[in-house]
Motif scaffolding. Structure first.
Motif, short mmCIF file in Angstrom:
data_model
loop_
_atom_site.label_atom_id
_atom_site.label_comp_id
_atom_site.label_asym_id
_atom_site.label_seq_id
_atom_site.Cartn_x
_atom_site.Cartn_y
_atom_site.Cartn_z
N MET A 213 5.37 51.60 -26.36
CA MET A 213 4.49 51.08 -25.49
C MET A 213 3.15 50.49 -26.08
SD MET A 213 4.34 50.77 -21.97
CE MET A 213 2.99 50.62 -21.07
N GLY A 214 2.86 51.24 -27.24
CA GLY A 214 1.47 50.83 -27.97
C GLY A 214 1.76 49.80 -28.65
N ILE A 215 2.92 49.45 -29.20
CA ILE A 215 3.14 48.39 -30.10
C ILE A 215 3.18 47.06 -29.11
CG2 ILE A 215 4.92 47.31 -31.37
CD1 ILE A 215 5.63 49.75 -32.70
N VAL B 108 1.26 46.71 -26.65
CA VAL B 108 -0.02 46.57 -26.28
C VAL B 108 -0.69 45.92 -27.42
CG1 VAL B 108 -2.48 47.55 -25.69
CG2 VAL B 108 -0.40 48.38 -24.66
N TRP B 109 -0.45 46.18 -28.72
CA TRP B 109 -1.29 45.65 -29.79
C TRP B 109 -0.62 44.55 -29.89
CZ3 TRP B 109 -5.49 47.31 -31.53
CH2 TRP B 109 -5.83 48.51 -31.64
N CYS B 110 0.63 43.91 -29.79
CA CYS B 110 1.23 42.64 -30.05
C CYS B 110 0.33 41.84 -28.94
CB CYS B 110 2.66 42.77 -30.05
SG CYS B 110 3.22 43.53 -31.32
#
Length: 155
Positions: free
Chosen positions: A1-3, A5-7
């Motif tokens: 999930m964090g990847i 958001v960063w993308c």
């Protein structure tokens, strides 16, 4: 999930960078500083006119065109297109501006183009004024025979 958001954030940053650079490039290219483009656009509008010389205003929003046979032309950037205009003899009024580097011009056939046009130097301004004055001379006055002129001076 964090990847994910960063993308998404990275994509948004890239998008804004692209938009900002495009806007800066467009503002820099606004105007007629490119004489090649001016020649092409004026030639497209008036294919039978031979261009002798071009003189752009300081901001690049207008170009005055010296044509063959002492004719003159004018181009103005109208944001989405370029307006090209042949100046008919006697159909323009020119006054020097307060700065000495500009001309206040009234186009009698195209009043929407009237304005104060600033050039990079007083020399450029004077040269354009001479083009417009040369254009102002009526055709019959240019072709007076020299003996007619000398006879008029004797009286």
């Amino acid at each position: 999930m964090g990847i994910i958001v960063w993308c998404v954030l990275f994509a948004i940053v890239i998008f804004f960078a692209f938009v900002v650079t495009r806007m800066a490039a467009q503002n820099k290219e606004d105007g007629l500083h490119d004489t090649g483009l001016a020649i092409i656009e004026f030639g497209r509008a008036f294919p039978n006119e031979a261009i002798r010389q071009l003189q752009a205003t300081e901001n690049g929003q207008a170009i005055f065109v010296r044509l063959h046979d002492n004719k003159a032309g004018f181009m103005r950037n109208m944001s989405r297109h370029f307006a090209c205009h042949l100046i008919e003899p006697g159909r323009v009024r020119v006054v020097s501006s307060q700065t000495g580097r500009g001309l206040v011009i009234d186009f009698l056939d195209a009043p929407h183009h009237n304005g104060d046009f600033e050039f990079a130097s007083a020399k450029e301004s004077a040269e354009v004024a001479l083009w417009l004055l040369g254009n102002y001379i009526a055709e019959p006055d240019k072709d007076l025979p020299s003996d007619h002129i000398s006879a008029a001076n004797k009286h």
